[in-house]
Scaffold this motif. Structure first.
Motif, PDB file in Angstrom:
ATOM      1  N   LEU A   3      20.544 -26.585  53.248  1.00 38.65           N
ATOM      2  CA  LEU A   3      20.639 -27.832  52.511  1.00 38.65           C
ATOM      3  C   LEU A   3      22.097 -28.144  52.211  1.00 38.65           C
ATOM      4  O   LEU A   3      22.895 -27.234  51.962  1.00 38.65           O
ATOM      5  N   PRO A   4      22.476 -29.413  52.212  1.00 40.71           N
ATOM      6  CA  PRO A   4      23.864 -29.767  51.906  1.00 40.71           C
ATOM      7  C   PRO A   4      24.195 -29.435  50.455  1.00 40.71           C
ATOM      8  O   PRO A   4      23.372 -29.579  49.557  1.00 40.71           O
ATOM      9  N   THR A   5      25.399 -28.951  50.252  1.00 45.38           N
ATOM     10  CA  THR A   5      25.856 -28.628  48.898  1.00 45.38           C
ATOM     11  C   THR A   5      26.189 -29.913  48.157  1.00 45.38           C
ATOM     12  O   THR A   5      26.935 -30.756  48.678  1.00 45.38           O
ATOM     13  N   PRO A   6      25.626 -30.100  46.967  1.00 43.71           N
ATOM     14  CA  PRO A   6      25.930 -31.321  46.226  1.00 43.71           C
ATOM     15  C   PRO A   6      27.424 -31.414  45.919  1.00 43.71           C
ATOM     16  O   PRO A   6      28.056 -30.413  45.583  1.00 43.71           O
ATOM     17  N   SER A   7      27.973 -32.601  46.072  1.00 44.47           N
ATOM     18  CA  SER A   7      29.387 -32.791  45.774  1.00 44.47           C
ATOM     19  C   SER A   7      29.615 -32.768  44.271  1.00 44.47           C
ATOM     20  O   SER A   7      28.788 -33.238  43.498  1.00 44.47           O
ATOM     21  N   ARG A   8      30.744 -32.186  43.874  1.00 42.22           N
ATOM     22  CA  ARG A   8      31.094 -32.120  42.462  1.00 42.22           C
ATOM     23  C   ARG A   8      32.118 -33.196  42.141  1.00 42.22           C
ATOM     24  O   ARG A   8      32.940 -33.563  42.984  1.00 42.22           O
ATOM     25  N   PRO A   9      32.098 -33.718  40.925  1.00 43.00           N
ATOM     26  CA  PRO A   9      33.098 -34.713  40.562  1.00 43.00           C
ATOM     27  C   PRO A   9      34.507 -34.140  40.677  1.00 43.00           C
ATOM     28  O   PRO A   9      34.731 -32.960  40.424  1.00 43.00           O
ATOM     29  N   ALA A  10      35.453 -34.968  41.070  1.00 42.90           N
ATOM     30  CA  ALA A  10      36.843 -34.531  41.164  1.00 42.90           C
ATOM     31  C   ALA A  10      37.368 -34.199  39.777  1.00 42.90           C
ATOM     32  O   ALA A  10      36.952 -34.798  38.783  1.00 42.90           O
ATOM     33  N   PRO A  11      38.310 -33.231  39.679  1.00 43.34           N
ATOM     34  CA  PRO A  11      38.879 -32.885  38.373  1.00 43.34           C
ATOM     35  C   PRO A  11      39.438 -34.092  37.624  1.00 43.34           C
ATOM     36  O   PRO A  11      39.300 -34.194  36.407  1.00 43.34           O
ATOM     37  N   ALA A  12      40.067 -35.010  38.355  1.00 44.92           N
ATOM     38  CA  ALA A  12      40.638 -36.186  37.695  1.00 44.92           C
ATOM     39  C   ALA A  12      39.558 -37.025  37.020  1.00 44.92           C
ATOM     40  O   ALA A  12      39.758 -37.554  35.921  1.00 44.92           O
ATOM     41  N   THR A  13      38.405 -37.140  37.673  1.00 45.12           N
ATOM     42  CA  THR A  13      37.293 -37.894  37.090  1.00 45.12           C
ATOM     43  C   THR A  13      36.741 -37.195  35.855  1.00 45.12           C
ATOM     44  O   THR A  13      36.421 -37.833  34.844  1.00 45.12           O
ATOM     45  N   ILE A  14      36.643 -35.870  35.928  1.00 45.43           N
ATOM     46  CA  ILE A  14      36.165 -35.090  34.778  1.00 45.43           C
ATOM     47  C   ILE A  14      37.115 -35.250  33.606  1.00 45.43           C
ATOM     48  O   ILE A  14      36.698 -35.514  32.476  1.00 45.43           O
ATOM     49  N   HIS A  15      38.411 -35.098  33.862  1.00 43.58           N
ATOM     50  CA  HIS A  15      39.401 -35.234  32.795  1.00 43.58           C
ATOM     51  C   HIS A  15      39.341 -36.619  32.158  1.00 43.58           C
ATOM     52  O   HIS A  15      39.395 -36.756  30.934  1.00 43.58           O
ATOM     53  N   LEU A  16      39.240 -37.648  33.004  1.00 49.50           N
ATOM     54  CA  LEU A  16      39.176 -39.015  32.491  1.00 49.50           C
ATOM     55  C   LEU A  16      37.970 -39.195  31.578  1.00 49.50           C
ATOM     56  O   LEU A  16      38.097 -39.742  30.474  1.00 49.50           O
ATOM     57  N   THR A  17      36.811 -38.723  32.004  1.00 49.99           N
ATOM     58  CA  THR A  17      35.597 -38.874  31.207  1.00 49.99           C
ATOM     59  C   THR A  17      35.721 -38.173  29.858  1.00 49.99           C
ATOM     60  O   THR A  17      35.397 -38.732  28.803  1.00 49.99           O
ATOM     61  N   LEU A  18      36.221 -36.946  29.876  1.00 52.07           N
ATOM     62  CA  LEU A  18      36.352 -36.179  28.634  1.00 52.07           C
ATOM     63  C   LEU A  18      37.371 -36.820  27.691  1.00 52.07           C
ATOM     64  O   LEU A  18      37.148 -36.879  26.473  1.00 52.07           O
ATOM     65  N   MET A  19      38.470 -37.312  28.225  1.00 52.26           N
ATOM     66  CA  MET A  19      39.482 -37.941  27.368  1.00 52.26           C
ATOM     67  C   MET A  19      38.995 -39.281  26.807  1.00 52.26           C
ATOM     68  O   MET A  19      39.374 -39.671  25.702  1.00 52.26           O
ATOM     69  N   LEU A  20      38.153 -39.965  27.551  1.00 56.68           N
ATOM     70  CA  LEU A  20      37.577 -41.211  27.026  1.00 56.68           C
ATOM     71  C   LEU A  20      36.640 -40.919  25.851  1.00 56.68           C
ATOM     72  O   LEU A  20      36.597 -41.684  24.879  1.00 56.68           O
ATOM     73  N   VAL A  21      35.899 -39.816  25.930  1.00 56.36           N
ATOM     74  CA  VAL A  21      35.050 -39.428  24.794  1.00 56.36           C
ATOM     75  C   VAL A  21      35.916 -39.139  23.574  1.00 56.36           C
ATOM     76  O   VAL A  21      35.597 -39.551  22.441  1.00 56.36           O
ATOM     77  N   LEU A  22      37.032 -38.448  23.764  1.00 56.07           N
ATOM     78  CA  LEU A  22      37.927 -38.158  22.639  1.00 56.07           C
ATOM     79  C   LEU A  22      38.569 -39.438  22.103  1.00 56.07           C
ATOM     80  O   LEU A  22      38.866 -39.526  20.906  1.00 56.07           O
ATOM     81  N   THR A  23      38.778 -40.412  22.959  1.00 53.00           N
ATOM     82  CA  THR A  23      39.299 -41.703  22.498  1.00 53.00           C
ATOM     83  C   THR A  23      38.297 -42.364  21.547  1.00 53.00           C
ATOM     84  O   THR A  23      38.675 -42.949  20.530  1.00 53.00           O
ATOM     85  N   PHE A  24      37.015 -42.250  21.869  1.00 56.84           N
ATOM     86  CA  PHE A  24      35.968 -42.771  20.992  1.00 56.84           C
ATOM     87  C   PHE A  24      36.002 -42.066  19.635  1.00 56.84           C
ATOM     88  O   PHE A  24      35.899 -42.709  18.582  1.00 56.84           O
ATOM     89  N   THR A  25      36.177 -40.742  19.636  1.00 60.04           N
ATOM     90  CA  THR A  25      36.228 -40.008  18.363  1.00 60.04           C
ATOM     91  C   THR A  25      37.453 -40.410  17.543  1.00 60.04           C
ATOM     92  O   THR A  25      37.403 -40.415  16.311  1.00 60.04           O
TER      93      THR A  25
END
Length: 230
Positions: A3-25
């Motif tokens: 079976l094909p290995t599911p692709s993982r989000p790029a580190p840059a995308t992960i960092h962006l998402t996490l920092m946006l959550v902290l922006t909300f806080t």
């Protein structure tokens, strides 16, 4: 058949998402500070500098001690955060986990303490909450700066708004990065709205609830970031 290995989000995308959550806080924390702790910003230091300048010039009913404590706390926090992450690579490493985790622990602890004993304007406890919360946000800002997610510092959006407008197609630019910039502004706006609602609904307890929500979200970001980057 493999079976094909599911692709993982790029580190840059992960960092962006996490920092946006902290922006909300950050929006929650600043709303709690300004509305519940005598017009003090615990994350946006530009606001404190302006308030302090007007107060020192004789502005009516403007606080001096609160903004000064917030500025000092934030400065110390940024130095501490810098000590933790500056020697590490510009990526999410163990030092990042420590820095963001410390921010979450401090905010959560202050939230729980404020639920037990709500801080009142002008009291020693209120000034302690102001200084320590600003210290926590300074640590967060330094750690986020080391990750260097473009246009998302987690604590201010002035430069983000400038980039959004100056690089827009209406201004003759390419319009690049407009989604993340718009999201950062929208999330800090939403966070401030949530903080104001918590204060309006919870009264004296709203200060503690707001910091508790921000702290728990910071801890969630820390855990997710640490687990993914392992």
């Amino acid at each position: 058949m493999t079976l094909p290995t599911p692709s993982r989000p790029a580190p840059a995308t992960i960092h962006l998402t996490l920092m946006l959550v902290l922006t909300f806080t950050t929006g929650i924390v600043d709303a709690v500070g300004y509305l519940g702790l005598d017009r003090v910003f615990t994350a946006n230091m530009t606001g404190n500098v302006v308030i302090l300048g007007m107060a020192l010039a004789g502005g009516d009913d403007l606080p001096v001690l609160g903004p000064a404590l917030a500025l000092g706390g934030f400065f110390l926090g940024a130095m501490l955060g810098g000590r933790l992450v500056n020697r590490a690579p510009a990526d999410w490493v163990r030092a990042s986990t420590w820095a963001f985790g410390l921010t979450g622990v401090l905010a959560t602890g202050l939230g729980l303490g404020s639920l037990v004993s709500p801080p009142e304007e002008g009291t020693i406890w209120a000034f302690v909450v102001t200084g320590v919360l600003a210290l926590a946000m300074g640590i967060q800002a330094a750690a986020a700066r080391r990750l260097a997610v473009k246009d998302v510092t987690t604590v201010v959006v002035t430069s983000t708004l400038t980039g959004l407008a100056a690089d827009s197609r209406l201004a003759g630019g390419t319009g690049a990065s407009w989604p993340r910039r718009l999201l950062a502004v929208a999330l800090i706006l939403a966070g401030a709205g949530v903080g104001a609602v918590l204060l309006a609904v919870g009264g004296a307890s709203g200060i503690g609830v707001g910091m508790l929500v921000a702290g728990v979200l910071s801890l969630v970001v820390t855990i997710v970031g640490h687990v993914i980057h392992r």
